[in-house]
Scaffold this motif. Sequence first.
Motif, PDB file in Angstrom:
ATOM      1  N   ALA A 313      14.960   5.461 -49.045  1.00 53.64           N
ATOM      2  CA  ALA A 313      14.874   3.986 -48.649  1.00 53.64           C
ATOM      3  C   ALA A 313      13.931   4.042 -47.052  1.00 53.64           C
ATOM      4  O   ALA A 313      12.623   3.385 -47.090  1.00 53.64           O
ATOM      5  CB  ALA A 313      16.089   3.160 -48.399  1.00 53.64           C
ATOM      6  N   GLU A 314      14.490   4.755 -46.136  1.00 51.71           N
ATOM      7  CA  GLU A 314      13.603   4.578 -44.842  1.00 51.71           C
ATOM      8  C   GLU A 314      11.906   4.918 -44.913  1.00 51.71           C
ATOM      9  O   GLU A 314      11.265   4.281 -44.254  1.00 51.71           O
ATOM     10  CB  GLU A 314      14.335   5.343 -43.609  1.00 51.71           C
ATOM     11  CG  GLU A 314      15.563   4.808 -43.598  1.00 51.71           C
ATOM     12  CD  GLU A 314      15.851   3.693 -42.683  1.00 51.71           C
ATOM     13  OE1 GLU A 314      14.679   3.237 -42.067  1.00 51.71           O
ATOM     14  OE2 GLU A 314      17.049   3.049 -42.675  1.00 51.71           O
ATOM     15  N   ALA A 315      12.068   5.955 -45.563  1.00 56.83           N
ATOM     16  CA  ALA A 315      10.486   6.529 -45.968  1.00 56.83           C
ATOM     17  C   ALA A 315       9.645   5.517 -46.641  1.00 56.83           C
ATOM     18  O   ALA A 315       8.395   5.545 -46.494  1.00 56.83           O
ATOM     19  CB  ALA A 315      10.430   7.908 -46.544  1.00 56.83           C
ATOM     20  N   ALA A 316      10.389   4.669 -47.457  1.00 57.13           N
ATOM     21  CA  ALA A 316       9.596   3.688 -48.119  1.00 57.13           C
ATOM     22  C   ALA A 316       9.319   2.273 -47.575  1.00 57.13           C
ATOM     23  O   ALA A 316       9.044   1.279 -48.101  1.00 57.13           O
ATOM     24  CB  ALA A 316      10.408   3.508 -49.666  1.00 57.13           C
ATOM     25  N   GLY A 317       9.682   2.298 -46.203  1.00 55.73           N
ATOM     26  CA  GLY A 317       9.281   1.194 -45.530  1.00 55.73           C
ATOM     27  C   GLY A 317      10.700   0.041 -45.388  1.00 55.73           C
ATOM     28  O   GLY A 317      10.418  -1.042 -45.084  1.00 55.73           O
ATOM     29  N   ILE A 318      11.982   0.642 -45.978  1.00 56.74           N
ATOM     30  CA  ILE A 318      13.141  -0.379 -45.933  1.00 56.74           C
ATOM     31  C   ILE A 318      14.034   0.279 -45.413  1.00 56.74           C
ATOM     32  O   ILE A 318      14.193   1.483 -45.278  1.00 56.74           O
ATOM     33  CB  ILE A 318      13.304  -0.857 -47.574  1.00 56.74           C
ATOM     34  CG1 ILE A 318      13.904   0.540 -48.306  1.00 56.74           C
ATOM     35  CG2 ILE A 318      12.076  -1.376 -48.116  1.00 56.74           C
ATOM     36  CD1 ILE A 318      14.321   0.063 -49.646  1.00 56.74           C
ATOM     37  N   ARG A 319      15.001  -0.674 -45.068  1.00 61.95           N
ATOM     38  CA  ARG A 319      16.328   0.158 -44.569  1.00 61.95           C
ATOM     39  C   ARG A 319      17.344   0.683 -45.617  1.00 61.95           C
ATOM     40  O   ARG A 319      17.264   0.244 -46.652  1.00 61.95           O
ATOM     41  CB  ARG A 319      17.220  -1.003 -43.773  1.00 61.95           C
ATOM     42  CG  ARG A 319      16.532  -1.616 -42.576  1.00 61.95           C
ATOM     43  CD  ARG A 319      17.477  -2.677 -41.965  1.00 61.95           C
ATOM     44  NE  ARG A 319      16.895  -3.459 -40.830  1.00 61.95           N
ATOM     45  CZ  ARG A 319      17.448  -4.550 -40.365  1.00 61.95           C
ATOM     46  NH1 ARG A 319      18.427  -4.990 -40.699  1.00 61.95           N
ATOM     47  NH2 ARG A 319      16.983  -4.907 -39.012  1.00 61.95           N
ATOM     48  N   GLU A 320      17.991   1.767 -45.159  1.00 61.66           N
ATOM     49  CA  GLU A 320      19.007   2.101 -45.772  1.00 61.66           C
ATOM     50  C   GLU A 320      20.255   1.193 -46.197  1.00 61.66           C
ATOM     51  O   GLU A 320      20.675   1.050 -47.308  1.00 61.66           O
ATOM     52  CB  GLU A 320      19.502   3.496 -45.533  1.00 61.66           C
ATOM     53  CG  GLU A 320      20.382   4.256 -46.500  1.00 61.66           C
ATOM     54  CD  GLU A 320      20.780   5.678 -46.277  1.00 61.66           C
ATOM     55  OE1 GLU A 320      21.767   6.245 -46.534  1.00 61.66           O
ATOM     56  OE2 GLU A 320      19.874   6.131 -45.350  1.00 61.66           O
ATOM     57  N   ALA A 321      20.591   0.718 -45.147  1.00 61.35           N
ATOM     58  CA  ALA A 321      21.863  -0.097 -44.900  1.00 61.35           C
ATOM     59  C   ALA A 321      21.502  -1.578 -45.571  1.00 61.35           C
ATOM     60  O   ALA A 321      20.246  -2.082 -44.761  1.00 61.35           O
ATOM     61  CB  ALA A 321      22.339  -0.299 -43.695  1.00 61.35           C
ATOM     62  N   ALA A 322      21.970  -2.402 -46.368  1.00 62.22           N
ATOM     63  CA  ALA A 322      21.824  -3.419 -46.852  1.00 62.22           C
ATOM     64  C   ALA A 322      21.801  -4.431 -45.940  1.00 62.22           C
ATOM     65  O   ALA A 322      22.975  -4.338 -45.048  1.00 62.22           O
ATOM     66  CB  ALA A 322      22.680  -3.819 -48.317  1.00 62.22           C
ATOM     67  N   PRO A 323      20.908  -5.649 -45.873  1.00 62.93           N
ATOM     68  CA  PRO A 323      21.145  -6.725 -44.757  1.00 62.93           C
ATOM     69  C   PRO A 323      22.311  -7.291 -45.312  1.00 62.93           C
ATOM     70  O   PRO A 323      22.899  -7.452 -46.284  1.00 62.93           O
ATOM     71  CB  PRO A 323      19.836  -7.244 -44.899  1.00 62.93           C
ATOM     72  CG  PRO A 323      19.540  -7.274 -46.422  1.00 62.93           C
ATOM     73  CD  PRO A 323      19.758  -5.764 -46.500  1.00 62.93           C
ATOM     74  N   GLN A 324      22.888  -8.174 -44.186  1.00 60.91           N
ATOM     75  CA  GLN A 324      24.276  -9.182 -44.606  1.00 60.91           C
ATOM     76  C   GLN A 324      23.507 -10.173 -45.525  1.00 60.91           C
ATOM     77  O   GLN A 324      22.151 -10.693 -45.361  1.00 60.91           O
ATOM     78  CB  GLN A 324      24.370 -10.019 -43.202  1.00 60.91           C
ATOM     79  CG  GLN A 324      25.714 -10.869 -43.440  1.00 60.91           C
ATOM     80  CD  GLN A 324      26.042 -11.628 -42.173  1.00 60.91           C
ATOM     81  OE1 GLN A 324      25.615 -11.030 -41.048  1.00 60.91           O
ATOM     82  NE2 GLN A 324      26.336 -12.776 -42.246  1.00 60.91           N
ATOM     83  N   ALA A 325      24.204 -10.457 -46.300  1.00 57.39           N
ATOM     84  CA  ALA A 325      23.777 -11.625 -47.549  1.00 57.39           C
ATOM     85  C   ALA A 325      23.865 -12.910 -47.010  1.00 57.39           C
ATOM     86  O   ALA A 325      24.844 -13.533 -46.444  1.00 57.39           O
ATOM     87  CB  ALA A 325      24.841 -11.494 -48.646  1.00 57.39           C
ATOM     88  N   LEU A 326      22.605 -13.591 -47.065  1.00 54.84           N
ATOM     89  CA  LEU A 326      22.689 -15.070 -46.736  1.00 54.84           C
ATOM     90  C   LEU A 326      22.566 -15.814 -48.031  1.00 54.84           C
ATOM     91  O   LEU A 326      21.852 -15.956 -48.687  1.00 54.84           O
ATOM     92  CB  LEU A 326      21.372 -15.045 -46.174  1.00 54.84           C
ATOM     93  CG  LEU A 326      21.330 -16.705 -45.515  1.00 54.84           C
ATOM     94  CD1 LEU A 326      22.282 -16.798 -44.331  1.00 54.84           C
ATOM     95  CD2 LEU A 326      19.733 -16.494 -44.716  1.00 54.84           C
ATOM     96  N   GLN A 327      23.762 -16.467 -48.155  1.00 53.16           N
ATOM     97  CA  GLN A 327      24.187 -17.301 -49.272  1.00 53.16           C
ATOM     98  C   GLN A 327      23.325 -18.673 -49.456  1.00 53.16           C
ATOM     99  O   GLN A 327      23.533 -19.323 -48.243  1.00 53.16           O
ATOM    100  CB  GLN A 327      25.764 -17.528 -49.508  1.00 53.16           C
ATOM    101  CG  GLN A 327      26.645 -16.280 -49.848  1.00 53.16           C
ATOM    102  CD  GLN A 327      26.111 -15.324 -50.714  1.00 53.16           C
ATOM    103  OE1 GLN A 327      25.674 -15.804 -51.832  1.00 53.16           O
ATOM    104  NE2 GLN A 327      26.401 -13.972 -50.573  1.00 53.16           N
ATOM    105  N   LEU A 328      22.893 -18.915 -50.330  1.00 57.14           N
ATOM    106  CA  LEU A 328      22.212 -19.996 -50.583  1.00 57.14           C
ATOM    107  C   LEU A 328      22.565 -20.948 -51.697  1.00 57.14           C
ATOM    108  O   LEU A 328      23.327 -20.437 -52.803  1.00 57.14           O
ATOM    109  CB  LEU A 328      20.612 -20.024 -51.024  1.00 57.14           C
ATOM    110  CG  LEU A 328      19.717 -19.097 -50.255  1.00 57.14           C
ATOM    111  CD1 LEU A 328      18.168 -18.800 -50.878  1.00 57.14           C
ATOM    112  CD2 LEU A 328      19.666 -19.475 -48.551  1.00 57.14           C
ATOM    113  N   ASP A 329      22.744 -22.343 -51.554  1.00 57.51           N
ATOM    114  CA  ASP A 329      23.211 -23.237 -52.399  1.00 57.51           C
ATOM    115  C   ASP A 329      22.229 -23.518 -53.536  1.00 57.51           C
ATOM    116  O   ASP A 329      21.280 -24.272 -52.848  1.00 57.51           O
ATOM    117  CB  ASP A 329      23.933 -24.484 -51.813  1.00 57.51           C
ATOM    118  CG  ASP A 329      24.541 -25.312 -52.701  1.00 57.51           C
ATOM    119  OD1 ASP A 329      23.552 -26.194 -53.388  1.00 57.51           O
ATOM    120  OD2 ASP A 329      25.515 -25.488 -52.724  1.00 57.51           O
TER     121      ASP A 329
END
Length: 546
Positions: A313-329
């Motif tokens: 993941a890191e080598a592909a430009g993204i984080r390994e750890a998932a970001p906190q989920a922001l819930q949408l209504d």
Amino acid sequence: MGRHAATSAARRSAPLTPPVLIALAVAAVVLVAGGITWWAVGAGNGDCPSTAVVRVAVAPELAPVAEQVLGNAEGLRPEDCASAEVTAQQPVQTVGDLAALDAGDLPHLWVPDSSLWAARAGDAALEAVGSVASSPVVLATSRAAVGALGWQDGAPGWAATLSSDQGIAVPDLATSAEALSALSAVRTALGGGQEADNAVVQTVLAAERGPSVSPADALTAGGEGAPDAPLVPVSEQEVWAANADAEDPQLVAVYPQEGSPGLDYPLIRVGTASAADAAAVDAAVRALTSDAARTAALEAGFRGTDGTPPADAEAAGIREAAPQALQLDPGQVQALLAQLSELSAPSRILTVFDVSTSMEAPAGDGTRATLARDAAKSTLTLVPGNFALGLWFFASELEGDRDWSEAVPTRPLEAEVDGSVQRDLLDEELDTIPDRLSPGGTGLYDTTLDAVRAARSDFDPTAVNSVLMVTDGTDEDDGISLGSLLDTLRAEADPERPIKVIGVALGPDADLDALEQIAEATGGAAYSAVDPTDLQTVLFDALRQR
């Protein structure tokens, strides 16, 4: 997103994979199915009296995963007398189909990129039965831009990030769950209310006032390491995919501090399968929610439904750890979309369809005429009510010496007309396309000139005024020549009442070159829909042209 299509000012080819609201003869772009189709399994073996076919519509970026998983799934093999038909289709097109097509023409299963689309499907019979993958919504830009902004250790919140000096490229809110999710994240992060609404509006207006950079071009700039690469709301998977073959990836994902809304790729049953198809549909559901599907999704850059990252993941430009989920209504997201749609001036479009006999030519599972009908009807369901649409049909000498006839005058779609509404009148007339075919040829040039003049006489200064020409042939009339038409269009052009012509060349025999010249003379655009599966996308995009 994973669906950015490069287009030119005068000619636009239908995007088969990347990337509307507007609609047919309205909708600038719709196709009966509107996608790429794979037969995951061929016809059954000789011992099968018949083969149950499971129709699966999938967001384009996930379609290869679905095809791989269903290709030899238990219950969908030749010896099972069953197969799966996977169609890569933009979710907005599936929403249009759900409102316009018969049950037998709809998918059994639908995998859009976000559950937000189900909320836009009205009262369609839908049942969510799982999730195939997930991918957080992020902001993509270059490593150099992140360094210049001082965000190496983390970006600020959504509102501050999108109001930075970096510039943003916002995809079409009608077709991009990522863009709508990002703006909804701004509103949610600010706690909702008037202040939050104003922040969202300011973000959209800032994007419109800035340099005109398409999301696709912005991603290219980010991939090339440009320090001024705009921020683009995309899925994390799109960043991964863009960097998959790069030796030194420069495109990176930015994660605002409040967390990220997610694309959840829900698996949705559409309607109720017949007794003959039920077992095969159940087999497809099992396959798409299996460990094999999870593994295939991870290998394609998606996260698991539990946030498990793809490899490297890191080598592909993204984080390994998932970001906190922001819930949408979903309800609030729908309300936000309605509010933002009011920022754009409405369109006033005179749509003109070819009904010459060449429209009887086979196309897809029907003819060009039935294809045009279904694509137009599906797109019509997506056009906002403040758009004004009219409908003409044309062929050589269709009415006496005249090459066209008016089916419905141009009026707002929500206008009431003799106990009905404009949208319904257009829908009824579109149904008649296959029955209207005329033995005459294609009176393209005379009709184009008359349509432009009619649109100018009916000009609305508060709207974007245009003529949409859909034809499968070349001019075969004894009237005005192409050269005379172009000269007349230029001579009669009125800067105070501009009318642009949007041409759609349906099939390989259409005169795309003539449509391009007409488009250039009027500031419009020309599209090619050679493949039948292109038409829905083309119509939808054409009708959204501003």
